[in-house]
Design a protein around this motif. Structure first.
Motif, PDB file in Angstrom:
ATOM      1  N   ALA A  48     -34.117  -2.707  54.341  1.00 41.13           N
ATOM      2  CA  ALA A  48     -32.775  -2.707  53.763  1.00 41.13           C
ATOM      3  C   ALA A  48     -32.871  -2.681  52.240  1.00 41.13           C
ATOM      4  CB  ALA A  48     -31.998  -3.949  54.217  1.00 41.13           C
ATOM      5  N   GLU A  49     -31.817  -2.190  51.582  1.00 37.28           N
ATOM      6  CA  GLU A  49     -31.836  -2.049  50.131  1.00 37.28           C
ATOM      7  C   GLU A  49     -31.850  -3.387  49.408  1.00 37.28           C
ATOM      8  OE1 GLU A  49     -28.337   0.160  49.312  1.00 37.28           O
ATOM      9  OE2 GLU A  49     -29.124   2.066  50.069  1.00 37.28           O
ATOM     10  N   ASN A  50     -31.196  -4.377  49.991  1.00 36.70           N
ATOM     11  CA  ASN A  50     -31.112  -5.685  49.359  1.00 36.70           C
ATOM     12  C   ASN A  50     -31.133  -6.744  50.449  1.00 36.70           C
ATOM     13  OD1 ASN A  50     -30.949  -7.533  47.283  1.00 36.70           O
ATOM     14  ND2 ASN A  50     -28.813  -7.105  46.732  1.00 36.70           N
ATOM     15  N   ILE A  51     -31.574  -7.934  50.110  1.00 36.66           N
ATOM     16  CA  ILE A  51     -31.603  -9.053  51.052  1.00 36.66           C
ATOM     17  C   ILE A  51     -30.782 -10.182  50.438  1.00 36.66           C
ATOM     18  CG2 ILE A  51     -33.043 -10.683  52.318  1.00 36.66           C
ATOM     19  CD1 ILE A  51     -35.372  -8.680  51.995  1.00 36.66           C
ATOM     20  N   ILE A  52     -29.807 -10.673  51.201  1.00 26.04           N
ATOM     21  CA  ILE A  52     -28.931 -11.737  50.733  1.00 26.04           C
ATOM     22  C   ILE A  52     -29.367 -13.038  51.396  1.00 26.04           C
ATOM     23  CG2 ILE A  52     -26.548 -12.465  50.439  1.00 26.04           C
ATOM     24  CD1 ILE A  52     -27.384  -9.733  49.129  1.00 26.04           C
ATOM     25  N   LEU A  98     -25.869 -18.617  47.603  1.00 23.82           N
ATOM     26  CA  LEU A  98     -26.163 -17.215  47.877  1.00 23.82           C
ATOM     27  C   LEU A  98     -27.124 -16.722  46.811  1.00 23.82           C
ATOM     28  CD1 LEU A  98     -23.527 -14.476  48.725  1.00 23.82           C
ATOM     29  CD2 LEU A  98     -25.361 -14.047  47.078  1.00 23.82           C
ATOM     30  N   VAL A  99     -28.285 -16.244  47.254  1.00 25.13           N
ATOM     31  CA  VAL A  99     -29.327 -15.795  46.330  1.00 25.13           C
ATOM     32  C   VAL A  99     -29.754 -14.382  46.739  1.00 25.13           C
ATOM     33  CG1 VAL A  99     -31.600 -16.275  45.366  1.00 25.13           C
ATOM     34  CG2 VAL A  99     -30.147 -18.180  46.079  1.00 25.13           C
ATOM     35  N   PRO A 100     -29.336 -13.359  45.983  1.00 21.10           N
ATOM     36  CA  PRO A 100     -29.731 -11.991  46.346  1.00 21.10           C
ATOM     37  C   PRO A 100     -31.149 -11.663  45.892  1.00 21.10           C
ATOM     38  CG  PRO A 100     -28.363 -11.951  44.391  1.00 21.10           C
ATOM     39  CD  PRO A 100     -28.449 -13.394  44.816  1.00 21.10           C
ATOM     40  N   LYS A 101     -31.814 -10.819  46.663  1.00 17.18           N
ATOM     41  CA  LYS A 101     -33.138 -10.337  46.237  1.00 17.18           C
ATOM     42  C   LYS A 101     -32.993  -9.559  44.936  1.00 17.18           C
ATOM     43  CE  LYS A 101     -36.881  -7.196  47.690  1.00 17.18           C
ATOM     44  NZ  LYS A 101     -37.385  -6.348  48.801  1.00 17.18           N
ATOM     45  N   TYR A 102     -31.999  -8.678  44.877  1.00 16.78           N
ATOM     46  CA  TYR A 102     -31.668  -7.943  43.657  1.00 16.78           C
ATOM     47  C   TYR A 102     -30.282  -8.371  43.199  1.00 16.78           C
ATOM     48  CZ  TYR A 102     -35.577  -4.787  44.625  1.00 16.78           C
ATOM     49  OH  TYR A 102     -36.824  -4.267  44.865  1.00 16.78           O
ATOM     50  N   HIS A 103     -30.138  -8.617  41.927  1.00 17.03           N
ATOM     51  CA  HIS A 103     -28.811  -8.924  41.390  1.00 17.03           C
ATOM     52  C   HIS A 103     -27.874  -7.741  41.641  1.00 17.03           C
ATOM     53  CE1 HIS A 103     -29.992 -12.638  39.475  1.00 17.03           C
ATOM     54  NE2 HIS A 103     -31.024 -12.043  38.900  1.00 17.03           N
ATOM     55  N   VAL A 104     -26.597  -8.041  41.791  1.00 14.74           N
ATOM     56  CA  VAL A 104     -25.599  -7.014  42.062  1.00 14.74           C
ATOM     57  C   VAL A 104     -24.694  -6.880  40.847  1.00 14.74           C
ATOM     58  CG1 VAL A 104     -23.712  -6.303  43.578  1.00 14.74           C
ATOM     59  CG2 VAL A 104     -25.678  -7.533  44.522  1.00 14.74           C
ATOM     60  N   ASN A 105     -24.628  -5.676  40.306  1.00 16.03           N
ATOM     61  CA  ASN A 105     -23.790  -5.422  39.134  1.00 16.03           C
ATOM     62  C   ASN A 105     -22.316  -5.412  39.514  1.00 16.03           C
ATOM     63  OD1 ASN A 105     -26.082  -5.067  37.423  1.00 16.03           O
ATOM     64  ND2 ASN A 105     -26.311  -2.962  38.189  1.00 16.03           N
ATOM     65  N   ASP A 106     -21.460  -5.463  38.502  1.00 16.85           N
ATOM     66  CA  ASP A 106     -20.015  -5.496  38.744  1.00 16.85           C
ATOM     67  C   ASP A 106     -19.522  -4.275  39.509  1.00 16.85           C
ATOM     68  OD1 ASP A 106     -19.867  -7.923  37.463  1.00 16.85           O
ATOM     69  OD2 ASP A 106     -19.230  -7.080  35.533  1.00 16.85           O
ATOM     70  N   ASP A 107     -20.198  -3.143  39.336  1.00 22.15           N
ATOM     71  CA  ASP A 107     -19.763  -1.924  40.039  1.00 22.15           C
ATOM     72  C   ASP A 107     -20.386  -1.797  41.432  1.00 22.15           C
ATOM     73  OD1 ASP A 107     -22.390  -1.355  39.465  1.00 22.15           O
ATOM     74  OD2 ASP A 107     -21.991   0.481  38.329  1.00 22.15           O
ATOM     75  N   GLY A 142     -38.463 -19.898  36.713  1.00 17.99           N
ATOM     76  CA  GLY A 142     -37.282 -20.605  36.224  1.00 17.99           C
ATOM     77  C   GLY A 142     -36.041 -19.754  36.110  1.00 17.99           C
ATOM     78  N   GLU A 143     -36.032 -18.570  36.743  1.00 14.65           N
ATOM     79  CA  GLU A 143     -34.911 -17.654  36.575  1.00 14.65           C
ATOM     80  C   GLU A 143     -34.370 -17.141  37.915  1.00 14.65           C
ATOM     81  OE1 GLU A 143     -33.164 -16.958  33.979  1.00 14.65           O
ATOM     82  OE2 GLU A 143     -34.396 -18.216  32.665  1.00 14.65           O
ATOM     83  N   CYS A 144     -34.417 -17.977  38.950  1.00 19.97           N
ATOM     84  CA  CYS A 144     -33.792 -17.592  40.219  1.00 19.97           C
ATOM     85  C   CYS A 144     -32.321 -17.991  40.150  1.00 19.97           C
ATOM     86  CB  CYS A 144     -34.483 -18.285  41.396  1.00 19.97           C
ATOM     87  SG  CYS A 144     -33.721 -17.904  42.978  1.00 19.97           S
ATOM     88  N   ILE A 145     -31.424 -17.016  40.230  1.00 16.44           N
ATOM     89  CA  ILE A 145     -30.001 -17.249  40.042  1.00 16.44           C
ATOM     90  C   ILE A 145     -29.280 -17.166  41.381  1.00 16.44           C
ATOM     91  CG2 ILE A 145     -27.936 -16.553  38.782  1.00 16.44           C
ATOM     92  CD1 ILE A 145     -30.334 -17.459  37.032  1.00 16.44           C
ATOM     93  N   GLY A 146     -28.483 -18.179  41.649  1.00 16.33           N
ATOM     94  CA  GLY A 146     -27.706 -18.207  42.878  1.00 16.33           C
ATOM     95  C   GLY A 146     -26.264 -18.594  42.622  1.00 16.33           C
TER      96      GLY A 146
END
Length: 580
Positions: free
Chosen positions: A208-212, A233-242, A276-280
């Motif tokens: 899959a393209e991304n893992i949530i 909720l921690v995405p594998k890849y961050h999701v942009n506004d678009d 130190g930069e895992c964003i959820g």
């Protein structure tokens, strides 16, 4: 060996046990008309048998592999998953406002039954995504739903459930993963996640393209124990506004577990925040994460019970095929001494009929449970409460059935069953995890006697058993007696037994209760067949239901003494004496 989808038996269970016609009478599920239901059941069966089943053996032999931080599946998996997404199977019961078809959960169960019968390990990928969709639909913010649900519903993105940690096991109150609020900067209002999670199914993969990831963690100064857990909720890849994918989050797969079975399902050790930069993002309210996760877990527990049906069906078909082909010895007592296929021998017949009866009983219970869940969705509170009682029954007994049937399948194959090339051993190895994950079967039984038995002061469980006894009294007194025994044990546990006594008898009580409900639902199937439903199944259904009612119900009745034996005999020895 390939398999033939059990389409007609599935349709019978969907019609009789789930009551799909009643569901279709509602505005919400009006699309679930007979033609649509048949098309879905036949279509997913053909897809699973054609595209996922051929990958079952290669998935077992090659398994998932971790290479340079990426988990890769064997050849063919990516294409099969892409076809699954493209044909819309992941969206069957997804919310319509986010691209789903909005059909009953019952039909989503059927999709997973067919996928899992074809390839149990592979089916864990969509199974976890379905749970993530459910959790976000009920507890996510409007912004989270808009950002994540469309791609999760389609299957373009997948979801995971991150609960336990090395020191915690089933005790989620012992979790240590931390979530620290971010006060300023581009991620203000979000959280830095730091910690490690184990046993994360499809925590990393290349399909899959991304893992949530849905991750349980603790906020600073959170209460101790399970009351201090929040969901993030921690995405594998961050999701942009678009909606496009941004940079990779600070989350990685550290290693893969080497397992007894389900080798094509990567079981990951996941590390969050190494740099130190895992964003959820917080899902739902602070310190209410366990409640939100239980939305996902209840869904998953039903679908794990489904796995017992899946492997039961696959193992039964394999054993029947082998028993028809394997010629050995003359039939006992026959004047003709010519060797016959082993399917003609009485004890092999006993095993095969037991496999068939157990699998069909578990399927009947599965779809009855799914139908109650769907009625709860429509606002039927009594059905919703009954569904709560049924969840530990289908999860625990359904998976016990899968293990027993797979073991019998090995036995039918004889020495060849112990040889990997026949495939019988893989069924056993794959399904053996099912009584363990999503809450061990002992935990399911404890849930039954400690929480579900007390719903509405015992009225929910009592009404279920009363319905069975009332319906079975005239023509199946043994089943009615079992239901009455279940009611009596339940009353004793609720009103008289100590906590230790309830827990000591919880597993046999869970089993006898599940058999009572499954037997009732099979009886309803038999009556439908006798009235002209599914004429092609008539002879086989009469035989399998009679086996269940005459033998398996009688066995379950014998569990009453064990359920009421109390805890004292379990503690006749000290821990040292028991271990020594």
């Amino acid at each position: 060996m390939t398999y033939s989808p059990a389409t007609q038996d599935q349709l019978l269970a969907i019609r009789v046990n789930a009551g799909i016609a009643d569901l279709a009478a509602s505005e919400r599920f009006s699309a679930a008309e007979p033609d649509m239901v048949e098309a879905i059941v036949e279509g997913i069966g053909a897809f699973a048998a054609g595209e996922w089943a051929p990958l079952n053996r290669v998935g077992d032999l090659e398994g998932a592999k971790l290479e340079n931080g990426v988990v890769r599946l064997p050849g063919g998996f990516a294409e099969a998953y892409a076809d699954y997404v493209a044909q819309g199977w992941n969206a069957i019961a997804g919310p319509a406002e986010f691209g789903g078809q909005g059909l009953p959960f019952t039909l989503a169960c059927n999709v997973l039954e067919n996928l899992g019968t074809a390839n149990m390990a592979f089916s864990l990928l969509p199974m976890l995504s379905v749970g993530a969709i459910e959790a976000l639909e009920h507890h996510g913010s409007e912004a989270q739903k808009a950002a994540y649900l469309p791609k999760l519903v389609s299957g373009e993105w997948s979801g995971t459930m991150n609960l336990t940690e090395p020191q915690a096991g089933s005790d989620l109150g012992a979790l240590r993963t931390a979530a620290t609020p971010i006060e300023s900067g581009e991620h203000a209002g979000k959280y830095r996640i730091a910690g490690q999670k184990i046993f994360i199914t499809f925590g990393e993969h290349d399909l899959a393209e991304n893992i949530i990831h849905l991750v349980l963690a603790r906020l600073p100064d959170a209460p101790e124990g399970s009351r201090g857990i929040s969901l993030f909720l921690v995405p594998k890849y961050h999701v942009n506004d678009d909606g496009s994918l941004g940079p990779k989050n600070d989350v990685r797969c550290v290693s893969l577990e080497h397992k007894l079975g389900i080798n094509a399902s990567p079981t990951c050790v996941m590390s969050y925040g190494d740099n130190g930069e895992c964003i959820g993002e917080l899902v739902g309210a602070e310190n209410r994460g366990l409640m939100a996760m239980f939305t996902m877990m209840n869904n998953a527990r039903i679908n794990v019970g489904n796995q017992g049906v899946q492997i039961g069906e696959r193992a039964t078909q394999a054993a029947l095929a082998y028993a028809r082909e394997r010629v050995q010895s003359a039939r006992a007592g026959s004047p003709d001494k010519t060797p016959v296929a082993i399917i003609e021998h009485p004890d092999v017949r006993r095993m095969l009929l037991r496999m068939k009866a157990l699998t069909e009983g578990a399927r009947a219970l599965l779809y009855y449970t799914a139908g109650q869940v769907d009625r709860g969705t429509l606002g039927d509170e009594a059905a919703d409460r009954r569904g709560d009682v049924l969840v530990p029954l289908i999860k625990a007994w359904g998976t016990d059935v899968g293990v027993e049937v797979a073991s019998l399948g090995v036995q039918v194959h004889g020495g060849m069953g112990f040889i990997e090339e026949t495939g019988a051993a893989q069924h056993y190895r794959d399904v053996r995890i099912a009584p363990i994950y999503e809450g061990t079967n002992g935990i399911q039984a404890a849930d039954l006697v400690m929480r579900k038995l007390g719903l509405e002061n015992g009225a929910v469980f009592a009404a279920l058993m009363a319905d069975i006894a009332r319906d079975a009294t005239s023509d199946e007194p043994t089943l009615a007696a079992l239901a009455n025994d279940c009611a009596a044990v339940g009353e004793w546990m609720r009103d008289t037994a100590s906590l230790d006594d309830r827990l000591a008898g919880s597993v046999p009580f869970c089993t006898m209760s599940a058999v009572a409900v499954a037997g009732w639902q099979l009886l309803r199937q038999l009556r439908a067949v006798e009235s002209g439903e599914a004429p092609g199944l008539a002879a086989a259904k009469r035989a399998s239901v009679r086996f269940f009612l005459d033998r398996l119900v009688a066995e379950a009745a014998g569990l009453k003494a064990s359920a009421m034996a109390g805890a004292e005999p379990l503690y006749a020895l000290t821990s040292e004496q028991l271990a020594g």
